[in-house]
Scaffold this active site. Structure first.
Site, PDB file in Angstrom:
ATOM      1  CB  THR A 151      12.281-112.603 -52.286  1.00 44.09           C
ATOM      2  OG1 THR A 151      12.321-114.393 -52.174  1.00 44.09           O
ATOM      3  CG2 THR A 151      11.309-112.649 -53.305  1.00 44.09           C
ATOM      4  CG  ASP A 183      14.759-112.678 -56.295  1.00 38.88           C
ATOM      5  OD1 ASP A 183      15.276-113.344 -55.611  1.00 38.88           O
ATOM      6  OD2 ASP A 183      14.322-112.875 -55.805  1.00 38.88           O
ATOM      7  NE  ARG A 205      21.023-114.771 -54.187  1.00 41.93           N
ATOM      8  CZ  ARG A 205      22.341-113.933 -54.271  1.00 41.93           C
ATOM      9  NH1 ARG A 205      22.393-112.774 -53.544  1.00 41.93           N
ATOM     10  NH2 ARG A 205      23.277-113.715 -54.856  1.00 41.93           N
ATOM     11  CE  LYS A 240      12.845-116.861 -54.630  1.00 41.66           C
ATOM     12  NZ  LYS A 240      13.540-115.315 -54.434  1.00 41.66           N
ATOM     13  N   GLY A 297       8.844-115.281 -48.348  1.00 37.46           N
ATOM     14  CA  GLY A 297       8.958-115.812 -47.101  1.00 37.46           C
ATOM     15  C   GLY A 297       9.506-117.121 -46.761  1.00 37.46           C
ATOM     16  CB  SER A 336      14.187-108.737 -48.731  1.00 36.95           C
ATOM     17  OG  SER A 336      14.944-109.471 -49.437  1.00 36.95           O
ATOM     18  CG  ASP A 396      17.362-107.777 -51.353  1.00 36.95           C
ATOM     19  OD1 ASP A 396      16.542-108.921 -51.226  1.00 36.95           O
ATOM     20  OD2 ASP A 396      18.138-107.448 -50.067  1.00 36.95           O
ATOM     21  CB  SER A 452      17.243-109.786 -54.483  1.00 31.79           C
ATOM     22  OG  SER A 452      16.193-109.996 -53.721  1.00 31.79           O
TER      23      SER A 452
END
Lengths: 275, 138
Positions: A38, A54, A56, A70, A84, A166, A203, A206
């Site tokens: 995330t 995002d 994913r 999300k 998380g 992240s 990242d 994500s």
């Protein structure tokens, strides 16, 4: 032994804890929960709050969901992004949303963002971080627009622009360089998209698309898949087989009804008696 | 619980108890629960104890503050009301809901995970006699 306790039970069953400890000592690890690697962001602008995320969801090294949502609904003008463990964020936000609805009905007033924040932080603190939910909570209520972050252990921050997950460092870099107070709606939306895109491209946790949610005093606008920077290209060749590719040798049609016997039900078998 | 201002349960000294597995004679019931072992008796770590005692500790702190403000009769009265309301005539096996107790405990307008998750695994009781025995022995 003894009368029933007046307190509600914790709802968790610890009867497997001895077995699990034994397994861990033997080297068998616990299964990995689906997590949202995330990038979630939120920022304050002239008329209210914009939240971005995002899409994913990962399960260890595998992508579990290429287009998950999300940004969760709490109330009409309050939304919460969750990073998380996916189950923890979804369940916690759904549970708080139900409680907020009951609370609003009981008080007769429009729900406030601080109420949601307090409920979430008390719940997360009670579970000492075992409920892996890092949240960005934003909304507009009768006292104005508010933006909070809530960490899994229960600490909260109130800030004009926040990032979690992240990809938070990549997104925060974008915010730190370009955020200004009292931005216009389009500028703020472009900034949020840029921040989430920075998380998506830099990242591993994500990816996929950008979701955005614009909350103002009068309305809430959910922009699902607002930017899609990772669309799959159309395949260059077609891999379907044309009709007639396989030759068929014989045809056999069987009726499923072997024999039919109609019996009229009712005394006379005539028209309905409506006298 | 003893009067205290703690809002978070203290990490207690580990005790071994056979409350959960005791039979009618007060000893560990091997036939029903298997061989007695210390590992299963010293239940749970710090975390389990923390969330099991959470509500009780906070309630105790609130009652202690009430006692300091209004005198010892205030918490006594509340506890008496709870006890009266908990004496339910229902059989311990079937699903029970005590709405009066929920109102007194302040959870009539909130939804918790226990409200919809708990109870799914326990079906109809295997022996109503044992449950009634446990309940009436008080």
């Amino acid at each position: 032994m003894s009368q029933q306790s007046v307190f509600s039970s914790s709802g968790f069953d610890f009867s497997n804890s001895v077995r699990n400890k034994f397994f861990q000592e033997k080297g068998v690890p616990l299964p990995k929960a689906t997590s949202t690697g995330t990038t979630i962001v939120g920022c304050l602008f002239k008329d209210g709050i914009i939240l971005g995320a995002d899409t994913r969801a990962t399960e260890g090294e595998i992508i579990a969901d290429k287009n998950c949502e999300k940004i969760h609904y709490i109330t009409e003008s309050i939304r919460c992004c969750g990073a998380g463990t996916a189950a923890d964020t979804e369940f916690t936000t759904a549970s708080i949303s139900s409680n907020m609805e009951l609370h609003a009905l009981s008080t007769g007033r429009k729900p406030r963002v601080v109420t949601v924040m307090t409920m979430l932080k008390q719940y997360l603190f009670q579970y000492q971080g075992h409920v892996g939910a890092a949240l960005v909570l934003g909304g507009v209520d009768s006292t104005g627009p508010h933006l909070f972050t809530i960490h899994p252990h229960g600490s909260t921050d109130k800030l004009p622009y926040v990032t979690m997950g992240s990809g938070s460092l990549a997104a925060m870099a974008v915010f730190e360089s370009s955020w200004k107070p009292n931005m216009e709606r389009n500028d703020a939306l472009a900034l949020v998209s840029a921040a989430v895109s920075a998380g998506i491209f830099n990242d591993l946790g994500s990816g996929s698309n950008v979701d955005a949610c614009i909350i103002t005093a009068t309305q809430t606008e959910m922009l699902r898949n607002f930017v899609k920077p990772n669309e799959r290209v159309e395949k260059e060749r077609h891999y379907t087989f044309r009709r007639g590719t396989t030759a068929w040798k014989s045809e056999n049609i069987r009726d499923l009804i072997v024999s039919e016997d109609i019996t009229l039900v009712g005394a006379t078998g005539d028209a309905m008696d409506t006298s | 619980m003893e009067p205290s201002y703690r809002v978070i349960p203290s990490s207690q000294i580990k005790t071994a108890s056979i409350n959960d597995t005791a039979g009618s004679l007060g000893l560990h019931d091997t036939l029903r629960y298997g061989i007695r072992s210390i590992a299963t008796e010293t239940r749970g770590g710090e975390f389990e104890n923390r969330i099991a005692k959470w509500e009780e500790t906070q309630d105790n702190a609130r009652l202690h503050m009430l006692a300091n403000l209004y005198g010892p009769s205030a918490p006594m009265r509340l506890l008496m009301e709870r006890q009266i309301v908990s004496a339910s005539p229902h059989m311990p096996g079937m699903s029970q809901s005590n709405i009066h107790l929920d109102i007194l405990m302040g959870r009539d307008e909130t939804l918790d995970s226990t409200d919809f998750f708990l109870g799914m695994e326990s079906g109809p009781p295997l022996s109503i006699h044992n449950d009634m025995e446990k309940k009436l022995r008080l």
